[in-house]
Scaffold this motif. Structure first.
Motif: not given
Length: 289
Positions: A45-47, A176-179, A57-58, A50-51
């Motif tokens: 997403c480009k929000i 959130h397509p990264e989910l 990686k955090l 958003c992490f």
DNA sequence: GTAGCTACCAAGGGCCAACG
DNA sequence: CGTTGGCCCTTGGTAGCTAC
């Protein structure tokens, strides 16, 4: 309740765990994979702020920082999901409880009404300390449970993984397509510390402690004898079992001290044992000179 | 509903890995 | 390399989960 998965040697077993019901095996998947497969691994997403896509990686949520910051992480995930997916229709804060006893279930949503005249709806989330051992697992489990929370608090619907839950799950994946694809089941492989292996068919059973009695408990597949798989160092060499002198002292003296102090609690007995142990150690070192 | 199983709790010293 | 945190290991009691 979240559907979950327990490990096997060659299979991932997906269980259906519903309130008050015996878990049922839904499917067995041949796999050695230990990670959740993302629904759409490429797009994110480009929000702003958003992490979710970079959560693994955090630094503040990995390694030894994970334990310290996991409460903060759950609140951050909840707040971000509430804002971006649920239009801030959920409460600002929600009770998220770390459950030590949930061993095969990643998460659980308790949804009910307060027993007063207003019959206000409330929800709280239980997260398994054992199963959710990484930021990614917390994120995915929490999002799954927040869909239940939304279904109940926004729509007043309690239909497990029904249409209302599916609607919010789909919305999560769209925003959130990264989910990974949010489904009824989590395909987590539980990271046990200890494994027992059948000497006949090599089937493995996982445990968090060395609590399994191999004299009484046999392999469920072939009734063969189970033996503990040796613990390995990172370089693959086995860790030699070593009983510490104090542990040995407790083993030899616990019963005796317990009989001498019948009305004392276990903690008091252990305090006495540790004092006696130090005194005996000092006496021995003096005798050497 | 109940019996059985499993993990946790307390204490200490010592070892190991991770981190700055 | 020094510091820090976590785990190992023992015990009996007990809470809570699981299976029937």
């Amino acid at each position: 309740m979240v559907q979950t998965l327990i490990d096997g040697t060659n299979f991932l077993i997906i269980l259906s765990v519903d309130r008050g019901q015996i878990p049922k095996i839904l499917m067995k998947i041949p796999s050695n994979d230990n990670t959740a497969k993302c629904g759409n691994e490429k797009s994110t997403c480009k929000i702003p702020g958003c992490f979710f896509h970079e959560i693994e990686k955090l630094k503040q949520y990995s390694g030894r920082n994970f334990k310290h910051n996991k409460n903060e992480l759950t609140q951050r995930i909840y707040e971000l999901a509430n804002t971006t997916i649920f239009d801030d229709k959920l409460p600002k804060k929600i009770e998220i409880i770390w459950n030590k006893k949930m061993l095969h279930t990643a998460g659980l949503c308790i949804a009910n009404e307060i027993q007063n005249l207003k019959k206000e709806r409330y929800a709280r989330i239980h997260i398994s300390l054992k199963v959710c051992d990484s930021a990614v697992r917390i994120r995915d489990t929490l999002i799954h449970e927040i869909c239940h929370v939304a279904s109940w608090l926004i729509d007043g619907v309690q239909d497990s993984h029904g249409d209302s839950w599916k609607f919010y799950a789909k919305k999560c994946n769209e925003i959130h397509p990264e989910l990974p694809m949010i489904t009824r089941c989590h395909n987590y492989r539980i990271n046990y510390k200890i494994y027992y292996e059948c000497i006949q068919c090599s089937a493995r059973v996982g445990r968090y402690t060395k609590s399994l009695n191999t004299e009484r408990f046999l392999c469920t597949r072939c009734k063969g004898t189970l033996v503990m798989v040796p613990l390995l160092r990172k370089d693959g060499t086995p860790i030699q079992p070593y009983v510490r002198p104090f542990a040995m002292y407790v083993k030899q003296n616990y019963r005796k001290v317990m009989h001498e102090m019948p009305h004392y609690f276990h903690g008091d007995v252990m305090k006495k044992l540790s004092k006696d142990y130090i005194a005996e150690k000092k006496e021995k070192s003096l005798n050497l000179f």
